[in-house]
Scaffold this motif. Structure first.
Motif, PDB file in Angstrom:
ATOM      1  N   LEU A   1      65.699  66.180  34.386  1.00  0.00           N
ATOM      2  CA  LEU A   1      66.542  66.289  35.876  1.00  0.00           C
ATOM      3  C   LEU A   1      66.024  67.247  36.569  1.00  0.00           C
ATOM      4  O   LEU A   1      66.012  67.260  37.824  1.00  0.00           O
ATOM      5  CB  LEU A   1      67.986  66.473  35.455  1.00  0.00           C
ATOM      6  N   HIS A   2      65.718  68.492  36.128  1.00  0.00           N
ATOM      7  CA  HIS A   2      65.327  69.390  37.122  1.00  0.00           C
ATOM      8  C   HIS A   2      63.901  69.086  37.747  1.00  0.00           C
ATOM      9  O   HIS A   2      63.526  69.557  38.815  1.00  0.00           O
ATOM     10  CB  HIS A   2      65.226  71.003  36.337  1.00  0.00           C
ATOM     11  N   ALA A   3      63.210  68.651  36.772  1.00  0.00           N
ATOM     12  CA  ALA A   3      61.735  68.178  37.448  1.00  0.00           C
ATOM     13  C   ALA A   3      61.705  67.168  38.664  1.00  0.00           C
ATOM     14  O   ALA A   3      60.989  67.367  39.559  1.00  0.00           O
ATOM     15  CB  ALA A   3      60.917  67.403  36.275  1.00  0.00           C
ATOM     16  N   ILE A   4      62.905  66.228  38.486  1.00  0.00           N
ATOM     17  CA  ILE A   4      63.151  65.478  39.524  1.00  0.00           C
ATOM     18  C   ILE A   4      63.735  65.983  40.704  1.00  0.00           C
ATOM     19  O   ILE A   4      63.419  65.844  41.848  1.00  0.00           O
ATOM     20  CB  ILE A   4      64.112  64.186  38.976  1.00  0.00           C
ATOM     21  N   TRP A   5      64.650  67.029  40.643  1.00  0.00           N
ATOM     22  CA  TRP A   5      65.313  67.788  41.557  1.00  0.00           C
ATOM     23  C   TRP A   5      64.271  68.665  42.155  1.00  0.00           C
ATOM     24  O   TRP A   5      64.357  68.604  43.462  1.00  0.00           O
ATOM     25  CB  TRP A   5      66.379  68.534  40.872  1.00  0.00           C
TER      26      TRP A   5
ATOM     27  N   PHE B   1      61.738  79.453  39.055  1.00  0.00           N
ATOM     28  CA  PHE B   1      62.602  78.509  37.995  1.00  0.00           C
ATOM     29  C   PHE B   1      63.754  78.666  37.872  1.00  0.00           C
ATOM     30  O   PHE B   1      64.841  77.801  37.825  1.00  0.00           O
ATOM     31  CB  PHE B   1      61.597  78.147  36.748  1.00  0.00           C
ATOM     32  N   SER B   2      64.157  79.936  37.339  1.00  0.00           N
ATOM     33  CA  SER B   2      65.272  80.379  36.947  1.00  0.00           C
ATOM     34  C   SER B   2      66.453  79.963  38.264  1.00  0.00           C
ATOM     35  O   SER B   2      67.433  79.544  38.020  1.00  0.00           O
ATOM     36  CB  SER B   2      65.733  81.844  36.702  1.00  0.00           C
ATOM     37  N   ARG B   3      66.001  80.548  39.566  1.00  0.00           N
ATOM     38  CA  ARG B   3      66.895  80.316  40.776  1.00  0.00           C
ATOM     39  C   ARG B   3      67.000  78.772  41.030  1.00  0.00           C
ATOM     40  O   ARG B   3      68.203  78.165  41.379  1.00  0.00           O
ATOM     41  CB  ARG B   3      66.101  80.738  41.972  1.00  0.00           C
ATOM     42  N   SER B   4      65.843  77.905  40.793  1.00  0.00           N
ATOM     43  CA  SER B   4      65.926  76.550  41.194  1.00  0.00           C
ATOM     44  C   SER B   4      67.079  75.746  40.078  1.00  0.00           C
ATOM     45  O   SER B   4      67.875  74.974  40.438  1.00  0.00           O
ATOM     46  CB  SER B   4      64.600  76.028  40.959  1.00  0.00           C
TER      47      SER B   4
ATOM     48  N   MET C   1      70.460  73.903  40.716  1.00  0.00           N
ATOM     49  CA  MET C   1      70.660  72.354  40.314  1.00  0.00           C
ATOM     50  C   MET C   1      72.024  72.233  39.669  1.00  0.00           C
ATOM     51  O   MET C   1      72.734  71.459  40.054  1.00  0.00           O
ATOM     52  CB  MET C   1      69.366  72.047  39.476  1.00  0.00           C
ATOM     53  N   GLU C   2      72.310  73.248  38.781  1.00  0.00           N
ATOM     54  CA  GLU C   2      73.435  72.984  37.924  1.00  0.00           C
ATOM     55  C   GLU C   2      74.675  73.247  38.877  1.00  0.00           C
ATOM     56  O   GLU C   2      75.902  72.767  38.648  1.00  0.00           O
ATOM     57  CB  GLU C   2      73.609  74.466  36.811  1.00  0.00           C
TER      58      GLU C   2
END
Length: 576
Positions: A562-566, A237-240, A244-245
């Motif tokens: 936004l991360h869930a969508i990404w 999750f941290s990498r993802s 994303m950012e």
């Protein structure tokens, strides 16, 4: 002589044929009469289990006992009718809606819902006796009851608002999807087929690169100070999130007129879609003006505003769906990006109950962030993502009234208070209201200051907060429980909890099957103290991921949505 014999034979054959015809006719008449006057029990059960039944809003008592899970509004005649469903025991707001008479919410297809049912179609052509249906063609309610001559059914006017619907006593459904099954569906979605784009693009190649980097990145023991137990894989999750950012680019379509488009509502039950729209359209980090650079395309409409605006124009749910179809055709006609992927790289964020239904066809390939995340109603784990229901009372202070107490200060085992809409909550009260001193299970509480204060005190003083579904699977009580540091007990079969793809819900919540309500206290009491303390700590740690901020901060609710969508878009990307 031969001619005479043939004549006799012909007459006999004619008489035989006539008798057969009469015999068949009598049999047919008997069957028809039987069908008209009798409804065998097996056919009744068949109708009750039919996919064609959906629940309509029940008549409510408009007296002094205010139903706190509804907003009340006036129609053109000045009569009170039921409008927005407010699934908050103490919250309320003035409705902006003006829905037409008989315009019903879509409700789950459960035969045991103690309310009225909307009748669409059935092979029987007749509803069970004693249940009220909405005739789609005539726009009137039908009550299935015997007429004055003892047969058939009468067509009646809409029930008065102060009449209560009888409880239809049918056992709770056991056709539910457990967390274990949901985990399996999530794994299957990673290996499922996907829609290959019509042509390759640079943004797709960038997404594929990010996906490989996330999967093959080095393992970090405790990245970014996140609390590992509440995540499925905290390092991944941290990498993802970091990628994303750095890389995600979103194009926001400018098409669409207000109020349905580009006009967020940031208070009330459906505020999640409004907050996201406001923060997304004003974002400078992720939003790009050149759609050729975009990895994702945002369709900025409000499902709540859509419902309000079109209901005022006397349009029904099907026409709302057609409205969105025309919008999609507009986008597809002006841009080439929708046609490249069939909408797979587009997303929407919608919280209204109807959003899942009215987007199911026109936006079926899109990533849908929905509050009403019901697997039994077309929600697709791995493609769609759950939008948390956050009832916002104050834009300046979303946590107003919530003060988390330590575990030692929580003397109440379990708490619930709310209106009795849906089939589940009456069952909850039947089993647990006034049954055990440490089980504080109530109906609706007052909307005045004292009622709100009492509700918050119960939330803040309970170990477990019961989050029972209403008409739909979602409820704001889950986020309310997290805010008050009360362990959520989710009782809602087929509900996919928010951020299911990355969060480990077993680390900070308890899920109870609907059919296990009679065993609720036994289940909670059997949880060891050390396990409860771990759950309580998990609730405290996950709280930051459910907070709105006027200016978004790292790991907050805006970024988690936004991360869930990404994340779900990355799962769809495959090498060509």
């Amino acid at each position: 002589m031969k001619m005479g014999v043939m004549s006799i034979l012909d007459r006999r054959l004619y008489h035989i044929a006539t008798m057969r015809f009469l015999f068949v006719g009598v049999l047919v008449a008997i069957v028809v009469v039987f069908q008209c006057f009798a409804l065998p029990s097996w056919r009744l059960h068949s109708l009750l289990d039919s996919e064609k039944l959906s629940v309509a809003l029940p008549a409510k008592d408009m007296g002094n006992g205010v139903d706190l899970d509804y907003e009340m509004e006036s129609n053109v005649d000045g009569n009170l009718i039921i409008g927005e469903t407010l699934d908050s025991s103490y919250g309320g707001e003035n409705s902006e809606d003006a829905i037409q008479k008989g315009f019903t919410h879509e409700r789950p297809n459960y035969a045991h819902d103690p309310v009225e049912y909307r009748y669409n179609a059935s092979p029987l052509g007749v509803p069970p006796k004693g249940i009220t249906f909405l005739d789609e063609d005539l726009g009137t309610l039908i009550t299935a009851r015997k007429s004055s001559n003892g047969s058939g059914m009468q067509r009646g006017e809409m029930k008065a608002q102060n009449e209560k619907s009888p409880l239809l006593k049918v056992p709770l459904s056991n056709l539910s999807t457990s967390l274990t099954r949901m985990n399996s569906l999530l794994l299957q979605s990673f290996n499922s087929s996907y829609m290959r784009p019509r042509w390759s693009s640079r943004p797709d190649r960038e997404l594929l690169s990010a996906k490989l980097e996330i999967e093959k990145g080095r393992v970090v023991s405790n990245p970014s100070g996140l609390y590992a137990p509440i995540f499925r894989d905290v390092a991944k999750f941290s990498r993802s999130y970091a990628l994303m950012e750095r890389r995600l680019k979103v194009y926001v379509y400018r098409e669409g007129d207000k109020p349905i488009f580009h006009q967020p509502r940031t208070r009330g039950l459906y505020a999640s879609e409004g907050w996201f729209m406001k923060l997304m359209e004003g974002n400078k980090r992720f939003v790009v003006k050149d759609p050729r650079r975009a990895h994702l395309f945002y369709l900025p409409f409000s499902s709540q505003k859509l419902r309000i605006t079109l209901a005022e124009q006397k349009l029904n749910g099907k026409q709302m769906e057609q409205y969105l179809e025309r919008y999609v055709h507009l986008i597809a006609g002006r841009y080439r990006f929708w046609n490249r992927t069939g909408g797979a790289d587009h997303f929407l964020v919608a919280c209204h109950d109807w959003a899942s239904q009215i987007t199911r066809q026109p936006m079926k390939n899109c990533i849908r962030s929905l509050c009403n995340s019901n697997i039994a109603k077309g929600f697709q784990i791995g493609k769609d993502t759950t939008l948390p229901v956050t009832y916002i009372h104050s834009m300046m202070d979303p946590l107003r009234g919530f003060t988390g107490k330590s575990p030692s200060e929580r003397s109440i085992l379990a708490f619930f208070a709310g209106s009795m809409h849906g089939y589940l909550r009456p069952v909850l009260l039947k089993h647990w209201e006034n049954k055990e001193s440490d089980m504080k299970i109530f109906g609706p509480m007052g909307r005045d200051i004292e009622g709100k204060k009492l509700y918050m005190e119960y939330m803040n003083s309970s170990k477990y907060c019961i989050c029972a579904r209403g008409y739909e699977v979602h409820t704001p009580r889950i986020v309310e429980a997290i805010f008050s540091e009360c362990v959520p007990v989710i009782i809602s079969d087929n509900y996919v909890p928010p951020f299911f793809e990355v969060l480990n819900w077993e680390a900070f919540s308890v899920t109870v099957s609907e059919r296990d309500i009679p065993n609720l206290r036994e289940i909670l009491v059997s949880i060891p103290e050390e396990k409860y303390l771990a759950l309580h700590l998990g609730v405290k740690k996950v709280q930051q991921h459910f907070l709105w901020h006027r200016i978004p901060v790292k790991y907050d609710l805006f970024h988690m949505i936004l991360h869930a969508i990404w994340n779900n878009r990355l799962s769809q990307i495959r090498p060509r």
